[in-house]
Design an enzyme around this catalytic site. Structure first.
Site, PDB file in Angstrom:
ATOM      1  N   ARG A  44      33.949  37.439  31.205  1.00  0.00           N
ATOM      2  CA  ARG A  44      34.908  37.571  32.302  1.00  0.00           C
ATOM      3  C   ARG A  44      36.302  37.328  31.729  1.00  0.00           C
ATOM      4  NH1 ARG A  44      37.067  33.240  31.329  1.00  0.00           N
ATOM      5  NH2 ARG A  44      38.357  33.637  33.129  1.00  0.00           N
ATOM      6  N   GLY A  45      37.319  37.577  32.583  1.00  0.00           N
ATOM      7  CA  GLY A  45      38.699  37.528  32.089  1.00  0.00           C
ATOM      8  C   GLY A  45      39.097  38.959  31.729  1.00  0.00           C
ATOM      9  N   ALA A  46      40.255  39.398  32.253  1.00  0.00           N
ATOM     10  CA  ALA A  46      40.616  40.821  32.163  1.00  0.00           C
ATOM     11  C   ALA A  46      40.536  41.416  30.744  1.00  0.00           C
ATOM     12  CB  ALA A  46      41.995  41.016  32.769  1.00  0.00           C
ATOM     13  N   ARG A  86      33.486  45.822  37.888  1.00  0.00           N
ATOM     14  CA  ARG A  86      34.452  44.930  38.553  1.00  0.00           C
ATOM     15  C   ARG A  86      35.742  45.734  38.803  1.00  0.00           C
ATOM     16  NH1 ARG A  86      35.102  39.010  36.446  1.00  0.00           N
ATOM     17  NH2 ARG A  86      35.615  38.749  38.657  1.00  0.00           N
ATOM     18  N   GLN A 194      36.123  28.307  36.863  1.00  0.00           N
ATOM     19  CA  GLN A 194      36.550  28.671  35.494  1.00  0.00           C
ATOM     20  C   GLN A 194      37.482  27.613  34.905  1.00  0.00           C
ATOM     21  OE1 GLN A 194      36.544  30.728  38.138  1.00  0.00           O
ATOM     22  NE2 GLN A 194      36.232  32.846  37.575  1.00  0.00           N
ATOM     23  N   ASP A 235      45.243  39.884  36.284  1.00  0.00           N
ATOM     24  CA  ASP A 235      44.208  40.924  36.232  1.00  0.00           C
ATOM     25  C   ASP A 235      44.794  42.317  36.419  1.00  0.00           C
ATOM     26  OD1 ASP A 235      42.678  38.336  37.042  1.00  0.00           O
ATOM     27  OD2 ASP A 235      41.244  39.741  36.161  1.00  0.00           O
ATOM     28  N   ASN A 245      45.744  38.017  40.458  1.00  0.00           N
ATOM     29  CA  ASN A 245      45.084  37.059  39.560  1.00  0.00           C
ATOM     30  C   ASN A 245      44.075  36.277  40.395  1.00  0.00           C
ATOM     31  OD1 ASN A 245      44.795  35.841  36.901  1.00  0.00           O
ATOM     32  ND2 ASN A 245      45.693  34.005  37.799  1.00  0.00           N
ATOM     33  N   LYS A 246      43.365  35.388  39.754  1.00  0.00           N
ATOM     34  CA  LYS A 246      42.293  34.621  40.408  1.00  0.00           C
ATOM     35  C   LYS A 246      42.725  34.051  41.756  1.00  0.00           C
ATOM     36  CE  LYS A 246      38.958  34.305  39.402  1.00  0.00           C
ATOM     37  NZ  LYS A 246      37.941  35.225  39.999  1.00  0.00           N
TER      38      LYS A 246
HETATM   39  O1  MRU Z   1      36.899  36.409  37.763  1.00  0.00           O
HETATM   40  P1  MRU Z   1      37.424  36.180  36.386  1.00  0.00           P
HETATM   41  O2  MRU Z   1      36.970  34.902  35.760  1.00  0.00           O
HETATM   42  O3  MRU Z   1      37.207  37.378  35.494  1.00  0.00           O
HETATM   43  O4  MRU Z   1      38.999  36.058  36.616  1.00  0.00           O
HETATM   44  C1  MRU Z   1      39.827  35.814  35.514  1.00  0.00           C
HETATM   45  C2  MRU Z   1      41.248  35.645  35.863  1.00  0.00           C
HETATM   46  O5  MRU Z   1      41.644  35.735  37.006  1.00  0.00           O
HETATM   47  C3  MRU Z   1      42.194  35.447  34.715  1.00  0.00           C
HETATM   48  O6  MRU Z   1      43.268  34.650  35.100  1.00  0.00           O
HETATM   49  C4  MRU Z   1      42.737  36.816  34.270  1.00  0.00           C
HETATM   50  O7  MRU Z   1      41.688  37.714  34.067  1.00  0.00           O
HETATM   51  C5  MRU Z   1      43.543  36.711  33.037  1.00  0.00           C
HETATM   52  S1  MRU Z   1      42.572  36.371  31.621  1.00  0.00           S
HETATM   53  C6  MRU Z   1      43.567  36.371  30.254  1.00  0.00           C
END
Ligand code: MRU
Length: 345
Positions: A44-46, A86, A194, A235, A245-246
């Protein structure tokens, strides 16, 4: 601890749903393995999602059994499966577009094994570009971090969310390495935790001072003058600077604004989507109800309770002090300055 590692014929994925208690890897040998791992948030994470999808595309070509003429239509199926995993992080679509373009450029390569090799090399370049961009984000971002700053971050925008080093945590790493004596507050980031599970672990492994807080404590800390700066990842960044973002990021931005605390986004240009004019147009993923009613297998709400579980929110550009990218820091007016940034080499 690497989020992803290419093994030559498989993608080793660190299963982040098991952290910090267990270190478990999945060796993905097919594009469906990679798609499942993205969907289940093992990776996970963009930026990490983007790189994983690129290797998933290459694995799809490795699996293909037919003749050269049928490859393109098979790869359309591969791409569609990876794209449906996603919806919010644009890095997924950006990386797959790069892979699709590379495949199209191979129209005159007759040998299937040569095409497969070219696709693996492109996926590896995407991963390498991410490493490089994160280091540069760290260098640029370090300039805005004051000595002894108390920095609040949300979710995990670290090495685990990228191929290496991180974006928001890349800035934090660079400031720590520069000897600034910083301290980080990590919001736990309900419901997937996270921040609690991943960010604290990453920072502790690098001996960067970190304190865990529940998400609803941020306002109180700001009111007490305990936060100097907020840095989070992204994201998807729309053409006008609105940033997905999250979930919970928007609340922090509004709180930071009310307390005159600078609020920065750290993200590579692969997260900027100029095709999307503003935040309202960014697709927001909704996750399964189970993730709210249970906390990693432990029931925390009535099994039948109604649940609303958006995974992301959008922070309007007006609350964002600056966007730290590998090409430098962008500030208002974002509509003009993001465009200028994207055309600059
Ligand atoms: O749902 P996730 O864990 O994939 O969400 C991640 C985030 O929101 C991060 O802040 C974002 O992807 C940036 S990661 C460098």
């Amino acid at each position: 601890m690497k989020s992803l590692e290419w093994l030559g014929n498989a993608l080793r994925i660190l299963n982040q749903t098991k952290l910090p208690a267990e270190i478990v890897y999945r060796d993905a040998v097919s594009y469906t393995d990679v798609a499942d791992a993205i969907e289940n948030m093992e990776v996970r994470g963009a930026p990490a999602i983007g790189a994983a999808a690129a290797y998933g595309f290459a694995l799809g070509a490795n699996q293909y059994q037919g003749d050269r003429d049928g490859l393109s239509s098979f790869m359309e199926v591969v791409q569609a499966r990876l794209e449906e995993t996603r919806p919010t992080a644009v890095n997924l679509f950006w990386a797959l577009r790069r892979m699709e373009d590379r495949l199209r450029e191979c129209w005159d390569v007759d040998d299937l094994d040569d095409v497969r090799q070219i696709l693996i090399e492109e996926a590896s370049r995407i991963a390498e570009d991410d490493r490089r961009m994160n280091r540069l984000i760290g260098e640029h971002g370090n300039e805005i971090v004051p000595e002894k700053a108390n920095i609040l971050t949300h979710c995990n925008a670290g090495a685990l969310a990228t191929v290496e080093y991180g974006t928001a945590l890349g800035v934090i790493r660079a400031a720590h390495t520069a000897g600034k004596g910083i301290h980080v507050f990590a919001g736990e980031t309900r419901p997937f935790l996270q921040g609690a599970r991943l960010t604290t672990m990453e920072l502790m492994r690098d001996n960067i001072p970190v304190t865990l807080i529940a998400d609803n404590m941020a306002g109180y800390l700001m009111q007490q003058g305990k936060i100097d700066l907020v840095i989070v990842g992204a994201d998807r960044i729309a053409a006008n600077g609105d940033t997905a973002n999250k979930i919970g990021t928007y609340s922090l931005a509004v709180l930071a604004n009310a307390h005159s605390i600078p609020f920065y986004i750290a993200a590579p240009t692969s997260t900027i989507d100029l095709k999307v004019p503003n935040g309202q147009e960014i697709p927001i993923e909704h996750r399964p109800d189970k993730e709210m009613r249970e906390c990693f297998g432990v029931q925390i709400a009535p099994t039948e309770v109604n649940v609303y579980n958006p995974a992301f929110d959008v922070t309007p550009a007006k609350y964002i002090t600056g966007i730290i990218t590998e090409k430098g820091i962008v500030t208002h007016p974002y509509s003009v300055n993001l465009l200028k940034l994207m055309v600059r080499s």
